[in-house]
Scaffold this motif. Structure first.
Motif, mmCIF file in Angstrom:
data_model
loop_
_atom_site.group_PDB
_atom_site.id
_atom_site.type_symbol
_atom_site.label_atom_id
_atom_site.label_comp_id
_atom_site.label_asym_id
_atom_site.label_seq_id
_atom_site.Cartn_x
_atom_site.Cartn_y
_atom_site.Cartn_z
ATOM 1 N N ARG A 17 -70.859 -8.519 98.766
ATOM 2 C CA ARG A 17 -71.883 -9.579 98.952
ATOM 3 C C ARG A 17 -71.751 -11.073 98.641
ATOM 4 O O ARG A 17 -71.942 -11.763 99.378
ATOM 5 C CB ARG A 17 -73.187 -9.158 98.392
ATOM 6 N N ASP A 18 -71.002 -10.950 97.424
ATOM 7 C CA ASP A 18 -70.824 -12.172 96.763
ATOM 8 C C ASP A 18 -69.718 -12.784 97.685
ATOM 9 O O ASP A 18 -69.755 -14.188 98.111
ATOM 10 C CB ASP A 18 -70.221 -12.207 95.299
ATOM 11 N N GLY A 19 -68.674 -12.160 98.087
ATOM 12 C CA GLY A 19 -67.586 -12.689 98.957
ATOM 13 C C GLY A 19 -68.178 -13.262 100.219
ATOM 14 O O GLY A 19 -67.845 -14.405 100.776
ATOM 15 N N LEU A 20 -69.011 -12.481 101.009
ATOM 16 C CA LEU A 20 -69.811 -13.032 102.072
ATOM 17 C C LEU A 20 -70.529 -14.306 101.623
ATOM 18 O O LEU A 20 -70.616 -15.143 102.949
ATOM 19 C CB LEU A 20 -70.555 -11.881 102.714
ATOM 20 N N ILE A 146 -61.208 -18.087 98.615
ATOM 21 C CA ILE A 146 -60.694 -17.019 97.576
ATOM 22 C C ILE A 146 -61.685 -16.342 96.797
ATOM 23 O O ILE A 146 -62.381 -16.802 96.279
ATOM 24 C CB ILE A 146 -59.557 -17.649 96.588
ATOM 25 N N VAL A 147 -61.575 -14.839 97.084
ATOM 26 C CA VAL A 147 -62.690 -14.065 96.276
ATOM 27 C C VAL A 147 -62.013 -12.887 95.671
ATOM 28 O O VAL A 147 -60.912 -12.483 95.808
ATOM 29 C CB VAL A 147 -63.652 -13.396 97.496
ATOM 30 N N ARG A 148 -62.808 -12.382 94.914
ATOM 31 C CA ARG A 148 -62.704 -11.238 93.879
ATOM 32 C C ARG A 148 -62.645 -9.897 94.820
ATOM 33 O O ARG A 148 -63.564 -9.653 95.624
ATOM 34 C CB ARG A 148 -63.449 -11.051 92.664
ATOM 35 N N PRO A 157 -56.861 -4.630 99.263
ATOM 36 C CA PRO A 157 -57.659 -5.599 100.045
ATOM 37 C C PRO A 157 -59.032 -4.734 100.338
ATOM 38 O O PRO A 157 -58.843 -3.847 101.303
ATOM 39 C CB PRO A 157 -56.496 -5.701 101.214
ATOM 40 N N THR A 158 -60.046 -5.472 99.904
ATOM 41 C CA THR A 158 -61.356 -5.004 100.140
ATOM 42 C C THR A 158 -62.221 -6.124 100.681
ATOM 43 O O THR A 158 -62.492 -6.274 101.840
ATOM 44 C CB THR A 158 -61.899 -4.255 99.024
ATOM 45 N N THR A 159 -62.622 -6.859 99.813
ATOM 46 C CA THR A 159 -63.576 -7.982 99.967
ATOM 47 C C THR A 159 -62.841 -9.214 100.818
ATOM 48 O O THR A 159 -63.296 -9.443 101.823
ATOM 49 C CB THR A 159 -63.631 -9.002 98.755
ATOM 50 N N SER A 160 -61.386 -9.224 100.726
ATOM 51 C CA SER A 160 -60.783 -10.070 101.626
ATOM 52 C C SER A 160 -60.457 -9.589 102.993
ATOM 53 O O SER A 160 -60.769 -10.493 104.160
ATOM 54 C CB SER A 160 -59.341 -10.358 100.983
ATOM 55 N N SER A 161 -60.433 -8.190 103.150
ATOM 56 C CA SER A 161 -60.521 -7.903 104.528
ATOM 57 C C SER A 161 -61.966 -7.970 105.205
ATOM 58 O O SER A 161 -62.000 -8.087 106.508
ATOM 59 C CB SER A 161 -60.226 -6.224 104.455
ATOM 60 N N LEU A 162 -62.794 -7.810 104.541
ATOM 61 C CA LEU A 162 -64.307 -7.911 105.002
ATOM 62 C C LEU A 162 -64.552 -9.151 105.451
ATOM 63 O O LEU A 162 -65.146 -9.534 106.587
ATOM 64 C CB LEU A 162 -65.461 -7.643 103.622
#
Length: 325
Positions: A17-20, A146-148, A157-162
Protein backbone atom coordinates in the motif's frame (compact mmCIF):
# COMPACT_ATOMS: atom_id res chain seq x y z
CA UNK A 1 11.87 -16.33 15.82
CA UNK A 2 9.34 -16.17 12.98
CA UNK A 3 6.37 -13.81 13.08
CA UNK A 4 2.85 -15.18 12.93
CA UNK A 5 1.46 -15.54 9.39
CA UNK A 6 -1.23 -12.97 10.16
CA UNK A 7 1.41 -10.42 11.14
CA UNK A 8 3.28 -11.03 7.91
CA UNK A 9 0.03 -10.69 5.95
CA UNK A 10 -0.61 -7.26 7.43
CA UNK A 11 2.99 -6.16 6.96
CA UNK A 12 3.00 -7.29 3.33
CA UNK A 13 -0.21 -5.48 2.45
CA UNK A 14 0.90 -2.34 4.31
CA UNK A 15 4.24 -2.31 2.49
CA UNK A 16 2.57 -2.65 -0.90
CA UNK A 17 0.00 0.00 0.00
CA UNK A 18 2.86 2.37 0.84
CA UNK A 19 4.44 1.54 -2.49
CA UNK A 20 1.26 2.43 -4.37
CA UNK A 21 1.08 5.71 -2.45
CA UNK A 22 4.63 6.48 -3.63
CA UNK A 23 3.60 5.72 -7.20
CA UNK A 24 0.59 8.01 -6.93
CA UNK A 25 2.80 10.83 -5.64
CA UNK A 26 5.27 10.24 -8.47
CA UNK A 27 2.49 10.79 -11.01
CA UNK A 28 2.35 14.41 -9.90
CA UNK A 29 5.89 14.90 -11.23
CA UNK A 30 7.87 13.81 -14.31
CA UNK A 31 6.31 10.34 -14.30
CA UNK A 32 2.88 11.82 -14.96
CA UNK A 33 4.24 13.88 -17.86
CA UNK A 34 5.97 10.85 -19.33
CA UNK A 35 2.79 8.77 -18.96
CA UNK A 36 0.90 11.37 -20.99
CA UNK A 37 3.63 11.20 -23.63
CA UNK A 38 3.32 7.42 -23.70
CA UNK A 39 -0.44 7.62 -24.21
CA UNK A 40 -0.03 10.09 -27.07
CA UNK A 41 2.66 7.94 -28.65
CA UNK A 42 0.50 4.80 -28.52
CA UNK A 43 -2.59 6.59 -29.83
CA UNK A 44 -0.59 7.94 -32.78
CA UNK A 45 0.79 4.58 -33.90
CA UNK A 46 -0.75 2.55 -36.71
CA UNK A 47 0.96 -0.62 -35.52
CA UNK A 48 0.83 -2.82 -32.44
CA UNK A 49 2.04 -2.34 -28.90
CA UNK A 50 4.63 -5.06 -28.28
CA UNK A 51 5.29 -5.83 -24.61
CA UNK A 52 8.47 -7.56 -23.51
CA UNK A 53 10.13 -8.51 -20.22
CA UNK A 54 11.81 -11.42 -18.48
CA UNK A 55 11.13 -13.13 -15.16
CA UNK A 56 8.58 -11.44 -12.92
CA UNK A 57 8.59 -8.42 -15.24
CA UNK A 58 7.66 -10.77 -18.07
CA UNK A 59 4.69 -12.14 -16.14
CA UNK A 60 3.51 -8.61 -15.40
CA UNK A 61 4.10 -7.69 -19.05
CA UNK A 62 1.84 -10.52 -20.19
CA UNK A 63 -0.94 -9.26 -17.97
CA UNK A 64 -0.53 -5.68 -19.23
CA UNK A 65 -0.61 -6.99 -22.81
CA UNK A 66 -3.81 -8.91 -22.10
CA UNK A 67 -5.45 -5.84 -20.56
CA UNK A 68 -4.46 -3.63 -23.48
CA UNK A 69 -5.73 -6.17 -26.03
CA UNK A 70 -9.06 -6.53 -24.25
CA UNK A 71 -9.65 -2.78 -24.09
CA UNK A 72 -9.09 -1.76 -27.69
CA UNK A 73 -5.30 -1.58 -28.08
CA UNK A 74 -3.71 -4.05 -30.51
CA UNK A 75 -1.04 -5.61 -28.32
CA UNK A 76 1.10 -8.73 -28.19
CA UNK A 77 3.79 -10.15 -25.91
CA UNK A 78 7.30 -10.88 -27.18
CA UNK A 79 9.37 -13.21 -25.01
CA UNK A 80 12.97 -11.89 -24.98
CA UNK A 81 14.56 -15.35 -25.13
CA UNK A 82 12.39 -16.42 -28.07
CA UNK A 83 13.03 -13.04 -29.71
CA UNK A 84 16.73 -13.90 -29.99
CA UNK A 85 15.80 -17.14 -31.78
CA UNK A 86 13.69 -15.70 -34.58
CA UNK A 87 10.70 -14.03 -32.93
CA UNK A 88 12.22 -10.61 -33.59
CA UNK A 89 10.53 -11.10 -36.94
CA UNK A 90 7.25 -10.37 -35.17
CA UNK A 91 8.23 -6.70 -34.94
CA UNK A 92 7.04 -4.40 -37.73
CA UNK A 93 8.23 -0.93 -38.64
CA UNK A 94 5.13 0.79 -37.26
CA UNK A 95 5.08 -0.97 -33.87
CA UNK A 96 5.80 0.44 -30.41
CA UNK A 97 7.75 -1.57 -27.85
CA UNK A 98 7.16 -1.41 -24.09
CA UNK A 99 9.96 -3.10 -22.14
CA UNK A 100 9.75 -3.89 -18.42
CA UNK A 101 12.76 -4.40 -16.15
CA UNK A 102 13.05 -3.18 -12.58
CA UNK A 103 16.84 -3.00 -12.78
CA UNK A 104 16.90 -1.98 -16.43
CA UNK A 105 19.88 -4.29 -16.95
CA UNK A 106 18.24 -7.61 -17.90
CA UNK A 107 20.68 -9.16 -20.33
CA UNK A 108 17.90 -11.06 -22.10
CA UNK A 109 16.45 -7.75 -23.35
CA UNK A 110 19.62 -6.82 -25.26
CA UNK A 111 18.58 -8.37 -28.63
CA UNK A 112 15.18 -6.68 -28.45
CA UNK A 113 16.71 -3.29 -27.61
CA UNK A 114 19.23 -3.63 -30.42
CA UNK A 115 16.61 -4.59 -33.00
CA UNK A 116 14.27 -1.85 -31.81
CA UNK A 117 17.06 0.68 -32.34
CA UNK A 118 17.82 -0.74 -35.78
CA UNK A 119 14.17 -0.35 -36.88
CA UNK A 120 13.91 3.02 -35.11
CA UNK A 121 10.82 1.84 -33.19
CA UNK A 122 9.57 3.96 -30.28
CA UNK A 123 10.64 2.27 -27.05
CA UNK A 124 8.82 2.90 -23.78
CA UNK A 125 10.69 1.67 -20.70
CA UNK A 126 9.11 0.78 -17.37
CA UNK A 127 11.93 0.59 -14.85
CA UNK A 128 13.07 1.73 -11.43
CA UNK A 129 16.53 2.67 -12.75
CA UNK A 130 16.51 5.91 -14.77
CA UNK A 131 20.21 5.62 -15.65
CA UNK A 132 20.11 1.98 -16.71
CA UNK A 133 20.78 0.54 -20.16
CA UNK A 134 17.05 0.14 -20.77
CA UNK A 135 16.27 3.70 -19.71
CA UNK A 136 19.03 5.14 -21.89
CA UNK A 137 17.80 3.18 -24.93
CA UNK A 138 14.19 4.33 -24.50
CA UNK A 139 12.39 7.21 -26.13
CA UNK A 140 10.07 7.53 -23.12
CA UNK A 141 11.11 6.28 -19.68
CA UNK A 142 8.42 5.60 -17.10
CA UNK A 143 10.53 5.61 -13.94
CA UNK A 144 8.98 3.86 -10.97
CA UNK A 145 9.82 5.05 -7.45
CA UNK A 146 12.23 2.95 -5.40
CA UNK A 147 10.11 1.08 -2.88
CA UNK A 148 10.58 -1.56 -0.21
CA UNK A 149 9.68 -5.08 -1.29
CA UNK A 150 6.96 -6.82 0.71
CA UNK A 151 9.14 -9.92 1.00
CA UNK A 152 10.41 -10.17 4.64
CA UNK A 153 13.97 -10.34 3.27
CA UNK A 154 13.33 -7.41 0.94
CA UNK A 155 14.51 -9.46 -2.03
CA UNK A 156 11.64 -11.14 -3.91
CA UNK A 157 9.97 -8.83 -6.48
CA UNK A 158 6.67 -8.01 -4.81
CA UNK A 159 5.98 -4.31 -4.35
CA UNK A 160 8.03 -3.46 -7.44
CA UNK A 161 5.99 -5.93 -9.49
CA UNK A 162 2.78 -4.46 -8.14
CA UNK A 163 3.88 -0.98 -9.22
CA UNK A 164 4.65 -2.24 -12.72
CA UNK A 165 1.18 -3.77 -12.89
CA UNK A 166 -0.53 -0.67 -11.51
CA UNK A 167 1.26 1.56 -14.00
CA UNK A 168 0.35 -0.74 -16.88
CA UNK A 169 -3.28 -0.80 -15.81
CA UNK A 170 -3.29 3.00 -15.53
CA UNK A 171 -1.88 3.24 -19.04
CA UNK A 172 -4.57 0.88 -20.37
CA UNK A 173 -7.29 2.84 -18.55
CA UNK A 174 -6.09 6.13 -20.05
CA UNK A 175 -6.01 4.63 -23.55
CA UNK A 176 -9.48 3.16 -23.07
CA UNK A 177 -10.78 6.57 -22.02
CA UNK A 178 -9.10 8.42 -24.89
CA UNK A 179 -10.49 5.94 -27.43
CA UNK A 180 -13.98 6.26 -25.92
CA UNK A 181 -14.06 2.49 -25.62
CA UNK A 182 -17.61 1.52 -24.58
CA UNK A 183 -19.18 -1.39 -22.74
CA UNK A 184 -20.52 -2.55 -26.12
CA UNK A 185 -16.98 -2.58 -27.51
CA UNK A 186 -15.88 -4.48 -24.42
CA UNK A 187 -18.60 -7.09 -24.87
CA UNK A 188 -17.49 -7.79 -28.45
CA UNK A 189 -14.03 -8.73 -27.14
CA UNK A 190 -15.40 -10.75 -24.19
CA UNK A 191 -18.15 -12.97 -25.68
CA UNK A 192 -17.47 -15.94 -23.39
CA UNK A 193 -18.19 -16.60 -19.74
CA UNK A 194 -20.22 -14.61 -17.25
CA UNK A 195 -18.61 -11.32 -18.24
CA UNK A 196 -19.59 -11.81 -21.87
CA UNK A 197 -23.13 -12.73 -20.84
CA UNK A 198 -23.47 -9.67 -18.63
CA UNK A 199 -22.48 -7.41 -21.51
CA UNK A 200 -24.97 -8.84 -24.00
CA UNK A 201 -27.90 -6.58 -24.93
CA UNK A 202 -31.22 -7.91 -23.70
CA UNK A 203 -32.57 -8.07 -27.26
CA UNK A 204 -30.36 -11.15 -27.66
CA UNK A 205 -31.98 -12.88 -24.67
CA UNK A 206 -35.65 -11.87 -24.83
CA UNK A 207 -38.65 -13.98 -25.90
CA UNK A 208 -40.56 -12.51 -28.83
CA UNK A 209 -43.67 -12.97 -30.95
CA UNK A 210 -46.52 -15.16 -29.75
CA UNK A 211 -44.60 -16.14 -26.61
CA UNK A 212 -45.20 -12.69 -25.08
CA UNK A 213 -48.15 -12.73 -22.61
CA UNK A 214 -50.38 -9.80 -23.58
CA UNK A 215 -53.93 -8.68 -22.98
CA UNK A 216 -56.14 -5.61 -23.11
CA UNK A 217 -57.42 -3.41 -20.26
CA UNK A 218 -60.97 -4.77 -20.67
CA UNK A 219 -59.93 -8.45 -20.58
CA UNK A 220 -61.90 -10.38 -17.93
CA UNK A 221 -59.88 -11.76 -15.05
CA UNK A 222 -60.77 -15.33 -16.11
CA UNK A 223 -59.08 -14.73 -19.49
CA UNK A 224 -56.10 -13.09 -17.80
CA UNK A 225 -55.56 -16.29 -15.81
CA UNK A 226 -55.71 -18.35 -19.01
CA UNK A 227 -53.17 -16.12 -20.81
CA UNK A 228 -50.76 -16.07 -17.87
CA UNK A 229 -51.01 -19.83 -17.43
CA UNK A 230 -50.49 -20.51 -21.13
CA UNK A 231 -47.43 -18.27 -21.49
CA UNK A 232 -45.91 -19.20 -18.07
CA UNK A 233 -43.94 -16.00 -17.37
CA UNK A 234 -45.79 -15.24 -14.14
CA UNK A 235 -47.16 -12.01 -15.56
CA UNK A 236 -49.12 -10.42 -18.40
CA UNK A 237 -48.55 -7.12 -20.15
CA UNK A 238 -51.56 -4.92 -20.76
CA UNK A 239 -51.60 -2.95 -24.01
CA UNK A 240 -53.84 -0.07 -25.06
CA UNK A 241 -55.61 0.20 -28.46
CA UNK A 242 -52.40 1.65 -29.97
CA UNK A 243 -50.45 -1.41 -28.88
CA UNK A 244 -48.52 0.45 -26.18
CA UNK A 245 -47.74 -1.13 -22.81
CA UNK A 246 -49.96 0.57 -20.25
CA UNK A 247 -49.82 -1.87 -17.36
CA UNK A 248 -48.67 -5.18 -15.94
CA UNK A 249 -50.38 -7.92 -13.99
CA UNK A 250 -48.23 -10.29 -11.92
CA UNK A 251 -49.01 -13.52 -10.07
CA UNK A 252 -49.18 -11.46 -6.87
CA UNK A 253 -51.78 -9.10 -8.39
CA UNK A 254 -53.76 -12.12 -9.52
CA UNK A 255 -53.74 -13.81 -6.12
CA UNK A 256 -54.97 -10.64 -4.46
CA UNK A 257 -57.76 -10.34 -7.03
CA UNK A 258 -59.09 -13.90 -6.79
CA UNK A 259 -61.66 -12.89 -4.20
CA UNK A 260 -63.34 -10.76 -6.88
CA UNK A 261 -65.77 -11.93 -9.58
CA UNK A 262 -63.63 -13.57 -12.27
CA UNK A 263 -66.00 -12.59 -15.06
CA UNK A 264 -66.70 -8.99 -14.10
CA UNK A 265 -63.25 -7.93 -12.81
CA UNK A 266 -61.12 -6.75 -15.72
CA UNK A 267 -57.38 -6.29 -16.23
CA UNK A 268 -57.59 -2.53 -15.80
CA UNK A 269 -58.90 -3.00 -12.24
CA UNK A 270 -55.82 -4.80 -10.96
CA UNK A 271 -52.90 -3.88 -13.23
CA UNK A 272 -49.75 -2.04 -12.13
CA UNK A 273 -49.57 1.25 -14.05
CA UNK A 274 -45.81 1.75 -13.66
CA UNK A 275 -44.10 -1.57 -14.42
CA UNK A 276 -40.34 -1.90 -14.79
CA UNK A 277 -39.37 -1.99 -18.48
CA UNK A 278 -36.17 -2.26 -20.50
CA UNK A 279 -34.97 -1.06 -23.88
CA UNK A 280 -33.58 -3.59 -26.38
CA UNK A 281 -29.97 -2.30 -26.33
CA UNK A 282 -29.67 -2.21 -22.54
CA UNK A 283 -27.01 -4.54 -21.16
CA UNK A 284 -28.21 -7.69 -19.44
CA UNK A 285 -26.29 -6.86 -16.25
CA UNK A 286 -27.98 -3.45 -15.98
CA UNK A 287 -31.46 -4.86 -16.47
CA UNK A 288 -30.85 -7.62 -13.93
CA UNK A 289 -29.59 -5.02 -11.44
CA UNK A 290 -32.74 -2.94 -11.99
CA UNK A 291 -34.93 -6.02 -11.43
CA UNK A 292 -33.20 -6.81 -8.14
CA UNK A 293 -33.05 -3.19 -7.03
CA UNK A 294 -36.83 -2.69 -6.85
CA UNK A 295 -38.40 -2.51 -3.36
CA UNK A 296 -39.98 -5.82 -4.30
CA UNK A 297 -37.70 -7.64 -6.77
CA UNK A 298 -39.43 -8.60 -10.01
CA UNK A 299 -39.00 -11.86 -11.92
CA UNK A 300 -40.00 -10.66 -15.40
CA UNK A 301 -39.49 -7.50 -17.41
CA UNK A 302 -40.94 -6.31 -20.70
CA UNK A 303 -38.63 -4.95 -23.39
CA UNK A 304 -40.26 -2.03 -25.20
CA UNK A 305 -39.45 0.31 -28.08
CA UNK A 306 -39.40 4.11 -27.89
CA UNK A 307 -43.18 4.19 -28.31
CA UNK A 308 -43.66 1.72 -25.44
CA UNK A 309 -44.71 -1.11 -27.75
CA UNK A 310 -43.66 -4.51 -26.36
CA UNK A 311 -40.81 -6.14 -28.30
CA UNK A 312 -40.15 -9.02 -25.96
CA UNK A 313 -40.09 -10.30 -22.41
CA UNK A 314 -37.36 -11.61 -20.12
CA UNK A 315 -37.69 -13.84 -17.09
CA UNK A 316 -35.14 -14.20 -14.32
CA UNK A 317 -34.52 -17.75 -15.54
CA UNK A 318 -33.34 -16.35 -18.89
CA UNK A 319 -30.57 -14.43 -17.10
CA UNK A 320 -29.58 -17.58 -15.20
CA UNK A 321 -29.52 -19.72 -18.36
CA UNK A 322 -27.40 -17.12 -20.16
CA UNK A 323 -24.92 -17.03 -17.26
CA UNK A 324 -25.67 -13.42 -16.30
CA UNK A 325 -26.82 -14.20 -12.77
Amino acid sequence: MSSSPLTVFHQSIATQRDGLAELERALSGPLGEHMEQAVSCILATTGRVVITGIGKSGHIGRKIQATLASTGTHALFLHPAEAAHGDLGMLKTDDIVIALSTSGESAELAPVLSYTTRLDLPLIAITSAPHSTLAQASRICLTLPIVREACPMGLAPTTSSLLQLALGDALAAALLDQRRFTATDFSQLHPAGQLGAQLRPVKELMHVGDTIPLGTPDMPLRNVIVEMTRKAFGCMGVIDPQGKLCGLITDGDLRRALEHDLDHTIAANIMNLTPLTARPNMLAKDVLHAMNDRPTPVSSVFVIDQDRRPLGILHLHDFIRAGVA
